[in-house]
Design a protein around this motif. Structure first.
Motif, short mmCIF file in Angstrom:
data_model
loop_
_atom_site.label_atom_id
_atom_site.label_comp_id
_atom_site.label_asym_id
_atom_site.label_seq_id
_atom_site.Cartn_x
_atom_site.Cartn_y
_atom_site.Cartn_z
N SER A 32 0.85 -1.18 0.00
CA SER A 32 0.00 0.00 0.00
C SER A 32 0.90 1.24 0.00
O SER A 32 2.06 1.16 -0.38
CB SER A 32 -0.90 -0.05 1.24
N CYS A 33 0.35 2.38 0.44
CA CYS A 33 1.16 3.60 0.50
C CYS A 33 0.75 4.44 1.70
O CYS A 33 -0.44 4.75 1.85
CB CYS A 33 0.98 4.41 -0.78
N PRO A 34 1.71 4.81 2.53
CA PRO A 34 1.38 5.58 3.74
C PRO A 34 0.95 7.02 3.44
O PRO A 34 0.47 7.70 4.34
CB PRO A 34 2.69 5.55 4.54
N ASN A 35 1.14 7.44 2.20
CA ASN A 35 0.70 8.79 1.83
C ASN A 35 -0.74 8.77 1.31
O ASN A 35 -1.24 9.76 0.82
CB ASN A 35 1.63 9.38 0.77
N ARG A 36 -1.35 7.59 1.40
CA ARG A 36 -2.74 7.45 0.98
C ARG A 36 -3.63 7.08 2.16
O ARG A 36 -4.78 7.50 2.24
CB ARG A 36 -2.85 6.33 -0.06
N ASP A 37 -3.06 6.26 3.06
CA ASP A 37 -3.93 5.68 4.10
C ASP A 37 -3.99 6.50 5.38
O ASP A 37 -4.61 6.09 6.36
CB ASP A 37 -3.51 4.23 4.40
N GLY A 44 -2.62 11.14 -1.38
CA GLY A 44 -1.47 10.77 -2.20
C GLY A 44 -0.82 11.97 -2.87
O GLY A 44 -1.29 13.10 -2.78
N CYS A 45 0.28 11.71 -3.56
CA CYS A 45 0.96 12.75 -4.32
C CYS A 45 0.02 13.22 -5.43
O CYS A 45 -0.71 12.40 -5.99
CB CYS A 45 2.25 12.20 -4.93
N THR A 46 0.07 14.50 -5.78
CA THR A 46 -0.94 15.03 -6.69
C THR A 46 -0.80 14.50 -8.12
O THR A 46 -1.72 14.62 -8.90
CB THR A 46 -0.90 16.58 -6.71
N PHE A 47 0.36 13.90 -8.45
CA PHE A 47 0.53 13.33 -9.79
C PHE A 47 0.16 11.86 -9.84
O PHE A 47 0.11 11.26 -10.92
CB PHE A 47 1.98 13.50 -10.29
N CYS A 48 -0.12 11.25 -8.68
CA CYS A 48 -0.26 9.79 -8.61
C CYS A 48 -1.64 9.35 -9.07
O CYS A 48 -2.65 9.94 -8.71
CB CYS A 48 -0.02 9.34 -7.17
N ASN A 49 -1.63 8.25 -9.82
CA ASN A 49 -2.88 7.68 -10.30
C ASN A 49 -3.51 6.85 -9.18
O ASN A 49 -3.49 5.63 -9.20
CB ASN A 49 -2.59 6.79 -11.52
N ALA A 86 5.66 -1.12 -7.74
CA ALA A 86 4.44 -0.36 -7.51
C ALA A 86 4.28 0.07 -6.04
O ALA A 86 4.47 -0.73 -5.12
CB ALA A 86 3.23 -1.19 -7.92
N TYR A 87 3.98 1.33 -5.86
CA TYR A 87 3.69 1.90 -4.54
C TYR A 87 4.90 1.82 -3.61
O TYR A 87 6.01 2.03 -4.05
CB TYR A 87 2.41 1.27 -3.98
N THR A 88 4.69 1.50 -2.32
CA THR A 88 5.76 1.67 -1.33
C THR A 88 6.21 0.29 -0.85
O THR A 88 5.60 -0.30 0.05
CB THR A 88 5.26 2.54 -0.17
S1 SF4 Z 1 3.38 8.41 -5.94
FE1 SF4 Z 1 4.03 6.79 -4.54
S2 SF4 Z 1 4.24 7.82 -2.55
FE2 SF4 Z 1 2.95 9.15 -3.85
S3 SF4 Z 1 0.81 8.56 -3.40
FE3 SF4 Z 1 1.47 7.39 -5.20
S4 SF4 Z 1 2.23 5.45 -4.35
FE4 SF4 Z 1 2.16 6.91 -2.66
#
Ligand code: SF4
Length: 315
Positions: A32-37, A44-49, A86-88
């Protein structure tokens, strides 16, 4: 067009060191990703799908199954680096990570790991685990998403970490023999050519072993997609990307390995820029720019002179 005559590419670097082709084999760990949960951030990051997030993390096959399936697909190499992309890929208990990484490392043809992650998600226990693999003779790359060294931009794109966090983990990892590959994006909102060059300088000042470059992709499901649809955001043109990325490469010492100098994406996930649907377009233009202006390292006083592969002694 042979880009590796002008850039120290990962493919060429591996060929040189192993004496044969080594392929990067992408595996999905179901992380998963700690910047989402909410652990570090939300949205999440503003560019992330982020729209694809749930699909990607559900029903992930075992590492053995993935390896078996991919082995049937790939005939281009005899050796592989297992790439957790993919992801973290450090976002789990260390025992879970150990189990997953070792399923890959136990496969006969795997020479090491590439682990993609965030700079703020690599605790000492994970560094020690990776360092242990280095001590066993595996090649270990920690692929750190930095994107930019500009803390104002990092905040604006909701990365959830700053440059200092990246610098600290990079220095600790490299001191343990773990190679670091730094991921950077050219064309982030409000960033200029000067910002990108400054990012490169700061990354080089800290020290790194590899760089992965690509232009900003605006993709469906991202926060940036909304701004793009509202006409508040533009993706870099091919010309501006090549102008900046090629200069970054020319200002990079020749011993640093470029894992990627551009990236492709496809519609319908990709919204803009559409030039990156054709990966050869950017590669061809990059080759032209470097061929005309000078190869990697040519724009700095670099004591390490880039040796084109044709001039290398036989291994
Ligand atoms: S780019 Fe990476 S760190 Fe950023 S929200 Fe997406 S998965 Fe998480």
């Amino acid at each position: 067009m042979q880009l590796h005559h002008l850039v120290n590419t990962l493919g060429q670097d591996l060929q040189r060191r192993y004496g044969e082709k080594v392929h990067k084999l992408t595996l999905h760990g179901g992380f998963s990703c700690p910047n989402r949960d909410g652990t570090i951030g939300r949205g999440g990051c503003t560019f992330c799908n982020v729209a694809s997030f749930a699909d990607e993390t559900q029903q992930v096959k075992s590492i053995q199954t993935q390896l078996q399936e991919r082995a049937g697909e790939i005939h281009r190499a005899k050796k592989y680096l297992a790439y957790f992309q993919a992801y973290t890929n450090t976002y789990a208990e260390v025992q879970v990570l150990k189990n997953m990484y070792e399923q890959a490392l136990e496969a006969a043809d795997i020479v090491g790991l590439c682990v993609g992650t965030r700079p703020d998600c690599v605790p000492d226990a994970v560094l020690d685990l990776l360092a242990d693999y280095v001590a066993q003779g595996f090649e270990i790359w920690l692929e750190l998403g930095l994107q930019t060294a500009n803390n104002t931009t990092l905040k604006r794109i909701n990365r959830g970490h700053d440059f200092e966090c990246y610098a600290a983990i990079t220095q600790r990892a490299r001191a343990l023999g773990i190679k670091v590959c730094t991921h950077l994006i050219v064309g982030l909102p409000r960033e200029t050519h000067h910002d990108n060059m400054d990012t490169l300088k700061q990354v080089l000042d800290v020290g790194t072993d590899g760089i992965k470059l690509h232009g900003l992709h605006i993709v469906e499901g991202s926060t940036m997609a909304k701004a793009w649809r509202a006409g508040r955001l533009e993706a870099p043109t091919l010309e501006s990307y090549i102008a900046t990325a090629s200069e970054m490469i020319r200002h990079t010492p020749s011993n640093i390995v470029y894992h990627r100098v551009s990236a492709a994406a496809r519609r319908p996930t990709l919204l803009s820029p559409l030039w990156c649907e054709n990966r050869w377009l950017a590669m061809t233009e990059m080759f032209r720019a470097l061929d005309k202006n000078g190869a990697q390292g040519s724009a700095i006083e670099d004591t390490f002179v880039f040796v084109p592969p044709t001039a290398l002694p036989a291994q």
